[in-house]
Motif scaffolding. Structure first.
Motif, PDB file in Angstrom:
ATOM      1  N   ALA A 251     -20.789 -15.918   6.787  1.00  0.00           N
ATOM      2  CA  ALA A 251     -20.505 -14.528   6.373  1.00  0.00           C
ATOM      3  C   ALA A 251     -20.377 -14.321   5.024  1.00  0.00           C
ATOM      4  CB  ALA A 251     -18.934 -14.286   6.888  1.00  0.00           C
ATOM      5  N   ILE A 252     -19.914 -15.461   4.281  1.00  0.00           N
ATOM      6  CA  ILE A 252     -19.809 -15.531   2.674  1.00  0.00           C
ATOM      7  C   ILE A 252     -21.296 -15.685   2.067  1.00  0.00           C
ATOM      8  CG2 ILE A 252     -19.078 -16.684   0.784  1.00  0.00           C
ATOM      9  CD1 ILE A 252     -16.429 -17.661   2.552  1.00  0.00           C
ATOM     10  N   LEU A 253     -21.926 -16.459   2.801  1.00  0.00           N
ATOM     11  CA  LEU A 253     -23.291 -16.756   2.332  1.00  0.00           C
ATOM     12  C   LEU A 253     -24.339 -15.397   2.515  1.00  0.00           C
ATOM     13  CD1 LEU A 253     -24.156 -20.181   3.741  1.00  0.00           C
ATOM     14  CD2 LEU A 253     -23.735 -19.462   1.391  1.00  0.00           C
ATOM     15  N   ASN A 254     -24.076 -14.758   3.461  1.00  0.00           N
ATOM     16  CA  ASN A 254     -24.656 -13.277   3.933  1.00  0.00           C
ATOM     17  C   ASN A 254     -24.826 -12.371   2.870  1.00  0.00           C
ATOM     18  OD1 ASN A 254     -25.923 -11.438   5.667  1.00  0.00           O
ATOM     19  ND2 ASN A 254     -24.230 -10.381   5.635  1.00  0.00           N
ATOM     20  N   TYR A 306      -8.732 -18.185   6.674  1.00  0.00           N
ATOM     21  CA  TYR A 306      -8.400 -19.569   6.495  1.00  0.00           C
ATOM     22  C   TYR A 306      -6.930 -19.811   6.937  1.00  0.00           C
ATOM     23  CZ  TYR A 306     -13.126 -19.988   4.148  1.00  0.00           C
ATOM     24  OH  TYR A 306     -14.428 -20.005   3.873  1.00  0.00           O
ATOM     25  N   ASN A 307      -6.985 -20.652   7.737  1.00  0.00           N
ATOM     26  CA  ASN A 307      -5.437 -21.530   8.098  1.00  0.00           C
ATOM     27  C   ASN A 307      -5.341 -22.719   7.689  1.00  0.00           C
ATOM     28  OD1 ASN A 307      -4.290 -19.219  10.310  1.00  0.00           O
ATOM     29  ND2 ASN A 307      -6.395 -19.215  10.482  1.00  0.00           N
ATOM     30  N   LYS A 359      -9.413 -12.965   3.625  1.00  0.00           N
ATOM     31  CA  LYS A 359     -10.282 -12.853   2.417  1.00  0.00           C
ATOM     32  C   LYS A 359     -11.245 -11.698   2.801  1.00  0.00           C
ATOM     33  CE  LYS A 359     -10.282 -17.763   0.980  1.00  0.00           C
ATOM     34  NZ  LYS A 359     -10.956 -18.786   0.481  1.00  0.00           N
ATOM     35  N   LEU A 360     -11.404 -10.477   1.842  1.00  0.00           N
ATOM     36  CA  LEU A 360     -12.267  -9.811   1.939  1.00  0.00           C
ATOM     37  C   LEU A 360     -13.692 -10.135   1.536  1.00  0.00           C
ATOM     38  CD1 LEU A 360      -9.993  -6.713   0.919  1.00  0.00           C
ATOM     39  CD2 LEU A 360     -10.451  -7.643   3.346  1.00  0.00           C
ATOM     40  N   THR A 368     -12.317 -11.506  -2.151  1.00  0.00           N
ATOM     41  CA  THR A 368     -11.002 -11.363  -2.641  1.00  0.00           C
ATOM     42  C   THR A 368      -9.882 -11.809  -1.891  1.00  0.00           C
ATOM     43  OG1 THR A 368     -10.956  -9.028  -2.130  1.00  0.00           O
ATOM     44  CG2 THR A 368     -11.404  -9.707  -4.259  1.00  0.00           C
ATOM     45  N   GLU A 369      -8.853 -12.665  -1.980  1.00  0.00           N
ATOM     46  CA  GLU A 369      -8.064 -13.110  -1.074  1.00  0.00           C
ATOM     47  C   GLU A 369      -6.629 -12.645  -1.443  1.00  0.00           C
ATOM     48  OE1 GLU A 369      -8.014 -17.558  -1.194  1.00  0.00           O
ATOM     49  OE2 GLU A 369      -6.700 -17.545  -2.610  1.00  0.00           O
ATOM     50  N   THR A 370      -5.974 -12.607  -0.148  1.00  0.00           N
ATOM     51  CA  THR A 370      -4.450 -12.442  -0.137  1.00  0.00           C
ATOM     52  C   THR A 370      -3.915 -13.562   0.747  1.00  0.00           C
ATOM     53  OG1 THR A 370      -4.700 -10.110  -0.256  1.00  0.00           O
ATOM     54  CG2 THR A 370      -2.332 -11.118   0.162  1.00  0.00           C
ATOM     55  N   ILE A 371      -2.831 -14.202   0.167  1.00  0.00           N
ATOM     56  CA  ILE A 371      -2.247 -15.550   0.910  1.00  0.00           C
ATOM     57  C   ILE A 371      -0.828 -15.264   1.386  1.00  0.00           C
ATOM     58  CG2 ILE A 371      -1.571 -17.864   0.438  1.00  0.00           C
ATOM     59  CD1 ILE A 371      -3.300 -17.952  -1.660  1.00  0.00           C
TER      60      ILE A 371
END
Length: 529
Positions: A251-254, A306-307, A359-360, A368-371
């Protein structure tokens, strides 16, 4: 992000682009072939910069061009096959290749000996010289992504090669070449084959980092069907046993610059935030169910989760995230997400604390990530970070700020109410360093009936605030204390309820101490509900 190679085989633990001179529309499908002056071509506009960097007391190793070409073409196909398996057909990283099936490799001779480019810290000196080359030859730099390969410096007594940098640093990555790095060793299980799997698998793993991929591991059920995730320990299995890219990786590589054939702008600034999140363990599904909404000024294609467990207090974050188990979902409409994560897919359920990184994945390649933090208790996840129904911050202002950092970075206090989790207020540190206590006041514009307040530490917990006091007021002059409180050293919104609802307009926060014991303070958001 700096990430180091994890050598997993026990015996080893000691351990480009050129000027476009022709653009041809191929087959009427809108694909442009870019051809270089020296006979290399690609159907991508942006291609992997492939550099062979040689210290001045070494030389290129014999047959490097054929060996590395064979391996890079194999790697290009591996990434393509994994993208196809995950629903993204005909996508892989662009690379210049000639009619003899040789990949374009730019050889740059270093100005210093190998001792000036050590494994630890040597990437800075290497990248400085490569960037100087790119400045002099700008047509050779066609993307943000660069793979730097360096010849081995020596062999250890057991035959293990060693050398310079071998890790990822942002969109650049580094790998090692040695005489046995040859496709003829692919799949062999003898000593040469196992050594090859570690070093070539390591190269493909670090390339993943250079293509924006964090570490993550396979789900429990994927061990048998798919094998080892490349961005976990697959750098020790590639070619020997099943190795794969996760759905999250793909999904990120896309949206990666060199996985797409267009010429749009990638990696521009993004303002995005998760505005609402609900997380719960649903016993009937035996799954963690997470849903929510986001704001973004750039289209979101996917949302990835991501867990990351803190097993045996190993820590979290870069180089502690190999064992993060991940999921991917498509964005719902323009602002929503939903995922179910069965706990049978988690390896660790023994009470280890977890970070959930939501992560969006944006259409321009940024993530962009929120933890959020949670834990397993008696084998069941306990999730306490669901958001409250907060007031809109439209028309709010931050006033009477004791200090803010606006010279060295954007630490403006206005970031506290912009609704974006990836921005933050930071106390002043350029020039005169501001010391505790730090304070600011939020003016909500009109009086509201408030049940409590929300406060978010800066994402990643740098300069986290510990002790603080909240005060509130109707007129901005006379304040009532809501008490001296303690912020947890944790990501995500934290909620502090009043004993009873209060009509108020102004919220004053006084930060009194930090978790790191320093003078600095940072917070991401302040709100009310």
């Amino acid at each position: 992000m700096k990430t180091k190679l994890l050598l997993l085989i026990p015996v080893l633990v000691s351990f480009m682009a050129c000027k476009k001179i022709a653009g041809t529309d191929v087959g009427g499908g809108g694909t442009t072939t870019t051809t270089t002056a020296d006979g290399y071509s690609s159907d991508h506009i942006h291609n992997l910069n492939l550099i062979y960097f040689v210290p001045n007391d070494l030389d290129t190793l014999p047959g490097y061009q054929k060996r590395l070409s064979d391996l890079m073409l194999w790697g290009q196909k591996f990434y393509k096959d994994e993208m196809t398996r995950n629903g993204y057909p005909d996508k892989t990283f662009g690379m210049f290749v000639n009619s003899a099936n040789r990949v374009k490799i730019i050889v740059i001779r270093g100005t210093k000996p190998k001792s000036s480019y050590p494994y630890s810290g040597g990437s800075g000196a290497v990248s400085q010289e490569i960037n100087a080359y790119f400045a002099a030859h700008p047509a050779d730099n066609t993307s943000e992504h660069t793979l730097v390969i360096m010849p081995r410096y020596e062999f250890k007594p057991d035959g293990t090669p060693s050398g310079g940098p071998f890790y990822g640093t942002g969109k650049w990555c580094y790998a090692l070449d040695y005489e046995g790095l040859d496709i003829k060793n692919l799949g062999k299980t003898d000593a040469d084959g196992k050594r090859f799997s570690v070093w070539f698998g390591g190269m493909m793993h670090e390339l993943g980092h250079g293509l924006n991929l964090p570490h993550n591991c396979q789900k429990v059920s994927e061990n048998e069907t798919l094998g080892m995730a490349l961005m976990w320990a697959g750098n020790g299995t590639l070619g020997i046993s099943k190795t794969f890219l996760t759905a999250t990786d793909c999904a990120i590589l896309n949206v990666n610059q060199i996985f797409n054939k267009d010429n749009k702008t990638y990696y521009g600034p993004v303002k995005a935030s998760i505005t609402k999140i609900h997380a719960d363990y649903v016993a009937a599904k035996s799954a963690i169910v997470v849903s929510g909404k986001f704001n973004s000024d750039t289209k979101v294609n996917s949302v990835v989760y991501y867990n990351d467990p803190n097993v045996n207090n190993e820590g979290t974050g870069v180089n502690h995230d190999y064992n993060a188990v991940t999921w991917e979902s498509k964005a719902i409409g323009v602002d929503s997400f939903y995922v179910e994560m069965p706990i049978s897919e988690f390896k660790y359920k023994d009470g280890s604390p977890y970070e959930l990184k939501v992560k969006l994945v944006h259409d321009n390649g940024n993530v962009t990530e929120t933890i959020y933090n949670y834990e397993f208790v008696n084998g069941i996840p306990v999730l306490k970070f669901s958001s409250r129904d907060e007031f809109s911050k439209q028309g709010w202002n931050v006033i009477n700020v004791s200090s803010q950092e606006t010279a060295a970075e954007n630490g403006n206090a206005a970031n506290l109410i912009d609704g974006m989790g990836n921005t933050y207020w930071h106390s002043q540190y350029s020039g005169t360093v501001a010391v505790y206590p730090h304070s600011f006041t939020v003016d909500m514009g009109t009086a509201k009936l408030v049940s409590g307040f929300s406060i978010s530490q800066r994402s990643g917990l740098q300069r986290a605030v510990k002790d603080f006091e909240i005060q509130y007021s109707t007129d901005g002059q006379n304040f009532v204390s809501a008490g001296s409180l303690v912020l947890a050293n944790a990501n995500g919104a934290q909620y502090f309820s009043l004993p009873s609802k209060q009509s108020l307009r102004y919220i004053k926060l006084i930060a009194k101490s930090s978790y790191d014991g320093q003078s600095f303070a940072a917070l991401a958001e302040v709100g009310a509900y």
